[in-house]
Every structure is written in structure tokens, then in C-alpha cells.
Design a protein around this motif. Structure first.
Motif, PDB file in Angstrom:
ATOM      1  N   ARG A 130       0.837  -1.208   0.000  1.00  0.00           N
ATOM      2  CA  ARG A 130       0.000   0.000   0.000  1.00  0.00           C
ATOM      3  C   ARG A 130       0.870   1.255   0.000  1.00  0.00           C
ATOM      4  N   GLN A 131       1.915   1.254   0.812  1.00  0.00           N
ATOM      5  CA  GLN A 131       2.791   2.425   0.885  1.00  0.00           C
ATOM      6  C   GLN A 131       3.487   2.663  -0.456  1.00  0.00           C
ATOM      7  N   TYR A 132       3.865   1.597  -1.119  1.00  0.00           N
ATOM      8  CA  TYR A 132       4.507   1.700  -2.431  1.00  0.00           C
ATOM      9  C   TYR A 132       3.630   2.481  -3.416  1.00  0.00           C
ATOM     10  N   HIS A 133       2.364   2.115  -3.468  1.00  0.00           N
ATOM     11  CA  HIS A 133       1.472   2.797  -4.414  1.00  0.00           C
ATOM     12  C   HIS A 133       1.242   4.252  -4.008  1.00  0.00           C
ATOM     13  N   LYS A 134       1.170   4.530  -2.725  1.00  0.00           N
ATOM     14  CA  LYS A 134       1.029   5.926  -2.281  1.00  0.00           C
ATOM     15  C   LYS A 134       2.246   6.745  -2.700  1.00  0.00           C
ATOM     16  N   LEU A 135       3.437   6.167  -2.562  1.00  0.00           N
ATOM     17  CA  LEU A 135       4.648   6.866  -2.963  1.00  0.00           C
ATOM     18  C   LEU A 135       4.670   7.153  -4.462  1.00  0.00           C
ATOM     19  N   ARG A 136       4.030   6.283  -5.233  1.00  0.00           N
ATOM     20  CA  ARG A 136       3.990   6.456  -6.685  1.00  0.00           C
ATOM     21  C   ARG A 136       2.843   7.350  -7.138  1.00  0.00           C
ATOM     22  N   ASP A 138      -0.454   6.740  -6.402  1.00  0.00           N
ATOM     23  CA  ASP A 138      -1.679   5.971  -6.610  1.00  0.00           C
ATOM     24  C   ASP A 138      -2.297   5.590  -5.264  1.00  0.00           C
ATOM     25  N   PRO A 139      -2.759   6.565  -4.489  1.00  0.00           N
ATOM     26  CA  PRO A 139      -3.267   6.264  -3.146  1.00  0.00           C
ATOM     27  C   PRO A 139      -4.542   5.431  -3.136  1.00  0.00           C
ATOM     28  N   GLY A 140      -5.200   5.334  -4.275  1.00  0.00           N
ATOM     29  CA  GLY A 140      -6.429   4.546  -4.337  1.00  0.00           C
ATOM     30  C   GLY A 140      -6.194   3.051  -4.428  1.00  0.00           C
ATOM     31  N   ARG A 141      -4.951   2.621  -4.625  1.00  0.00           N
ATOM     32  CA  ARG A 141      -4.649   1.191  -4.721  1.00  0.00           C
ATOM     33  C   ARG A 141      -4.489   0.617  -3.314  1.00  0.00           C
ATOM     34  N   ILE A 142      -5.584   0.141  -2.763  1.00  0.00           N
ATOM     35  CA  ILE A 142      -5.584  -0.336  -1.374  1.00  0.00           C
ATOM     36  C   ILE A 142      -6.090  -1.771  -1.238  1.00  0.00           C
ATOM     37  N   LYS A 143      -6.640  -2.357  -2.294  1.00  0.00           N
ATOM     38  CA  LYS A 143      -7.274  -3.674  -2.195  1.00  0.00           C
ATOM     39  C   LYS A 143      -6.256  -4.791  -2.410  1.00  0.00           C
ATOM     40  N   PHE A 144      -6.641  -5.990  -1.950  1.00  0.00           N
ATOM     41  CA  PHE A 144      -5.790  -7.166  -2.112  1.00  0.00           C
ATOM     42  C   PHE A 144      -6.594  -8.307  -2.722  1.00  0.00           C
ATOM     43  N   LEU A 145      -5.952  -9.042  -3.619  1.00  0.00           N
ATOM     44  CA  LEU A 145      -6.534 -10.239  -4.207  1.00  0.00           C
ATOM     45  C   LEU A 145      -5.710 -11.444  -3.776  1.00  0.00           C
ATOM     46  N   SER A 146      -6.383 -12.574  -3.627  1.00  0.00           N
ATOM     47  CA  SER A 146      -5.687 -13.805  -3.227  1.00  0.00           C
ATOM     48  C   SER A 146      -6.517 -14.999  -3.668  1.00  0.00           C
ATOM     49  N   LEU A 147      -6.028 -16.188  -3.346  1.00  0.00           N
ATOM     50  CA  LEU A 147      -6.679 -17.423  -3.770  1.00  0.00           C
ATOM     51  C   LEU A 147      -7.523 -18.035  -2.659  1.00  0.00           C
ATOM     52  N   LYS A 316       8.014  10.524   2.784  1.00  0.00           N
ATOM     53  CA  LYS A 316       6.884   9.617   2.989  1.00  0.00           C
ATOM     54  C   LYS A 316       7.268   8.144   2.882  1.00  0.00           C
ATOM     55  N   ALA A 317       8.527   7.876   2.522  1.00  0.00           N
ATOM     56  CA  ALA A 317       8.982   6.483   2.459  1.00  0.00           C
ATOM     57  C   ALA A 317       9.487   5.984   3.806  1.00  0.00           C
ATOM     58  N   MET A 318       9.384   6.826   4.839  1.00  0.00           N
ATOM     59  CA  MET A 318       9.716   6.347   6.180  1.00  0.00           C
ATOM     60  C   MET A 318       8.823   5.159   6.503  1.00  0.00           C
TER      61      MET A 318
END
Length: 450
Positions: A130-136, A138-147, A316-318
């Protein structure tokens, strides 16, 4: 050690056991293991058996790996603990970070973040994604997919991406924004498809459909085990994980490989992802990193993610995340000794050879015992038998019968793990061919007794 009568009397009376009903433990107290050597364990009554569970998927080098024990003792004498929070570190963890980067270089991993175990590693990877996308931006990328059928620990993040209701339902509501697609599980799936290759394509299509439904720009990461472990030892078709990688790349979604079970040789390669020729963005590791001798884990981080964090100029990468025992010097010393011995013994080669023998032996049991509905494995030393009361209808077996199989197998000389309708085998990677035969023979006796 306390008197054996005292231990038997107090067994399960004052503690609750993981993954068990407290009343069940009162009625049927667990085995009291008091000694272990190599690939065997001995209970309080002096009964010695092959540990086909490998502790809990983690004692890859067996129970008597002297180099690890020596490293733990030496580190305890020199520096038993110090924090790696901002401002301090220790020599052992610096060395380990270099060793791990080299070990996982073929997987594209360049950095590590240290944890106290597998659940912590999953939690860390979810947070960092989530932090990665915020740094880029894209703060809206918060969901997770799995099996579905996937297992990722029992913390709230891990339980939320777990795909088994047993680990979810009692604790809901869980983390919002977690969605699941069908697992490539040929024995049981909503498509009624038994061909692994066709099933893989159907599951990939389901992933595409879910991404379209959720909208790709809301999804942070897809997390999966390269071979599903606790969900039933389900190896996907060889096309599946590469297909997931391609879909994630196309939609800007991170791929997290949960290698807590599959890392360090269990699948017959040094990582499960390497089996499928896939480089994930992050890898969750733990378990065999110290051979189970010390609670320890690490999240391995790929170049694309690392460069975003390290190139940030906003502050913000702290990383506002960590554990008291992140980078514990004793754990680091144990891991260094464990990895050195793991590579020296090339245990992944033995895991591949013995795993093939075990899988073949289990298939002979399928021909003899109608209680076995499905035999799964074929990728190193991780196998499972799914038990049924009616093979044609795939009717799940009742708890009493599978319990009898489990106990009779133990009395015949082998400990296997019972969970739901599955019997699991994940023995140490130092297992011998003779011990493989003993495991199969004990299971044969167990099924005959039931």
C-alpha cells in the motif's frame, strides 16, 4: 524435566493450543514430545517416530543441526539482543542481509525487512505494498486479491487474505478490500474441471474478471503461495503463476509470493517461485530460515519496489512499521548458520528426490485404500492425502475415522499432520529413502486399522 505423571495430568489443562478446540484437547490430550534427533521425535512414553510433519513445515535440517545450535549459543554469549530501530543495528543482521540478497538474487530480490515469523512477514508485505502505491501517486490502490484455499497466517491482514473460512469466520469482520478467486485445485473447483492446464486458464480468467470488476486502479497486490500449503498442498499448473505475473504487470498490481513454507528448498528448488520461472515483487519468508530453532522471518523486496522507496525525496517512504524483534541478533546468527548448512547440504536436491519417492508411494496407497480420495504432491517434500467416505461422490470423511487413521499411523511409527479432511506430510529435507518407505508403510497400516 517435571515428573511424567505431572506432565500428563496437566497436559492441555492450563493452555489453549493453536488450531484446536480447547474441549477437544481436554478430551484427547496432545502428544507430549520430549526429545528429537535427526528426522525423529520421541514422546513422553518413549515412543520414537519419524516426524513427517517436519515440526510445522520448518525443520528442514532436522532436529540435531549442531552448527545452528552453536551459532545461537555463541551469539547469546556475545550479544543476546539489540534493536534495529532507527539509530542502531548489529553485525549479524548486516551480514544476513547480504547473504539473503545473494540467496534470492535469481528471484530478483535486493532488500530485506526482518520480522518475527511468517504472519509478520505477510503483514509487512501487505503494508509495504500500500505504501509503495502511495509513494507512486496511486493512493487509491488499497485492495488485495488472493486465492481461495490459500493460507497466509492468522494476523488480521493475513486472515483477511486467507482463503479458508476456518481462519476467517470466527473473527469477522476482517480487513475490508480483500477479494478471492478460485484456486487451481483440480480435485474440487467451481468449474468442475479436472484438467490442470484448462483449470489454470479458467482461474486466470476469473482473476481478470475480478480485476475488471474491482477496477485495476484500486488494487495494491495479489498474494499467493507458489504451491498452496496449509490449504491442502495444491500445486498449480506450470502456466498459472506466470499467467498471474503477466496479468499483474499489465494492470500495475504487485505480486507477493508467500514463500513461508516453500522457501529454502522444500519444493525441490530454493524458492517456490523459481519452479515456475517467476520473479515476484516481494517474497514472505520465515519457518526454515532458522530451521525452526528461533522465531524469525524476512520480507524480501524486489528492485522495482526498493527503488521507489529509496528514491523518495518527500519523507513519505519512512517505514512506520516494525517489531521489537526485527533483526534480532540471535535470530540472525541462527539464520546465517542455517543458510550455510542448507547450501552445503544442497537439501533441495534431496527434497526433490525423496519427494518424488514419497509421492509415488502415496499413489500406491490410493490403489489400496478407498478412504483416499486424492493424492497431492510432486514438488519436493510436501504432500497431502485428502480423505473421503465415498470416493465417487467425493464425500468428506468424518472426523472420527480420520482421527483413527492418524492415531494408527502414529502407533505404526510416523507422525503426520491432521487438518480437516487432509493428512499432510512435510518431513525434514534430510529424509532418507528408507524413511520414505517407512512413512508409506506406516500410513498403509493406519488405513488398514481404520
Amino acid at each position: 524435566m517435571k515428573d511424567s505423571n505431572f506432565l500428563k495430568e496437566m497436559n492441555a489443562r492450563k493452555m489453549w493450543h493453536p488450531m484446536a478446540h480447547p474441549a477437544e484437547m481436554h478430551a484427547q490430550p496432545p502428544k507430549i514430545v520430549v526429545e528429537a534427533e535427526g528426522s525423529t521425535i520421541t514422546d513422553i512414553d518413549g515412543h520414537t517416530v519419524i516426524d513427517a510433519v517436519g515440526g510445522l513445515w520448518n525443520v528442514n535440517l532436522g532436529f540435531s543441526c549442531q552448527p545452528i545450535k552453536d551459532a545461537i549459543t555463541a551469539q547469546m554469549d556475545r550479544l543476546p539482543f539489540y534493536s534495529t530501530f532507527k539509530g542502531t543495528t548489529n553485525d549479524a543482521i548486516i551480514e544476513l542481509s547480504e547473504v539473503l540478497a545473494d540467496f534470492f538474487a535469481p528471484d530478483g530480490m535486493v532488500r530485506s525487512f526482518f520480522t518475527s515469523g511468517g504472519g509478520d512477514s505477510v503483514e509487512t508485505a501487505l503494508r509495504l505494498s500500500r505504501q509503495y502505491h502511495k509513494l507512486r501517486g496511486d493512493p487509491g490502490r488499497i485492495k488485495f486479491l488472493s486465492l481461495k484455499k490459500g493460507y497466509h497466517g492468522t494476523q488480521f491482514g493475513g486472515a483477511s487474505v486467507n482463503g479458508n473460512a476456518n481462519f476467517r469466520a470466527p473473527y469477522e469482520p476482517l480487513l475490508p478490500g480483500c477479494y478471492h478467486i478460485p484456486a487451481p485445485y483440480p480435485y474440487r473447483n467451481p468449474f468442475n474441471e479436472s484438467d490442470p492446464a484448462r483449470l489454470a486458464q479458467l482461474c486466470l480468467a476469473a482473476l481478470e474478471d475480478e480485476i475488471a470488476f474491482q477496477s485495476a486502479d484500486t488494487i495494491a497486490a495479489f498474494i499467493m503461495e507458489p504451491v498452496l500449503g496449509a490449504g491442502g498442498v495444491i500445486p498449480p499448473h506450470e502456466s498459472f503463476m506466470p499467467g498471474v505475473r503477466e496479468i499483474c504487470d499489465r494492470h500495475g498490481i504487485l505480486l507477493i509470493a508467500d514463500e513461508v513454507i516453500t522457501g529454502f528448498g522444500r519444493t525441490g528448488d530454493w524458492s517456490g517461485s523459481r519452479h515456475w520461472g517467476v520473479q515476484p515483487d516481494m517474497m514472505c519468508t520465515a519457518k526454515a530460515i532458522t530451521n525452526g530453532y528461533f522465531p524469525f522471518g524476512a520480507v524480501m523486496i524486489g528492485e522495482a519496489v526498493a527503488s521507489v522507496f529509496e528514491g523518495d525525496e518527500t519523507g513519505k517512504a519512512m517505514i512506520g512499521h516494525g517489531y521489537t524483534y526485527s533483526g534480532h541478533p540471535v535470530g540472525a546468527a541462527a539464520a546465517l548458520a542455517c543458510l550455510a548448512e542448507t547450501k552445503r547440504l544442497d537439501v533441495h536436491h534431496n527434497a526433490a528426490a525423496r519427494g518424488a519417492e514419497l509421492f509415488a508411494g502415496l499413489k500406491t496407497l490410493y490403489d489400496k485404500h478407498d478412504l483416499i480420495g486424492d493424492v497431492r504432491g510432486g514438488h519436493g517434500l510436501m504432500c497431502a492425502l485428502e480423505l473421503v467416505s465415498d470416493r465417487d461422490r467425493k464425500t468428506p470423511i468424518d472426523a472420527k475415522t480420520i482421527g483413527r487413521v492418524h492415531e494408527a499411523t502414529y502407533q505404526a511409527g510416523v507422525m503426520v499432520r491432521l487438518s480437516g479432511v487432509n493428512l499432510y506430510m512435510s518431513p525434514p529435507l534430510i529424509l532418507t529413502a528408507e524413511q520414505v518407505n517407512e512413512i508409506v508403510a506406516a500410513l498403509d497400516q493406519g488405513f488398514s486399522a481404520a
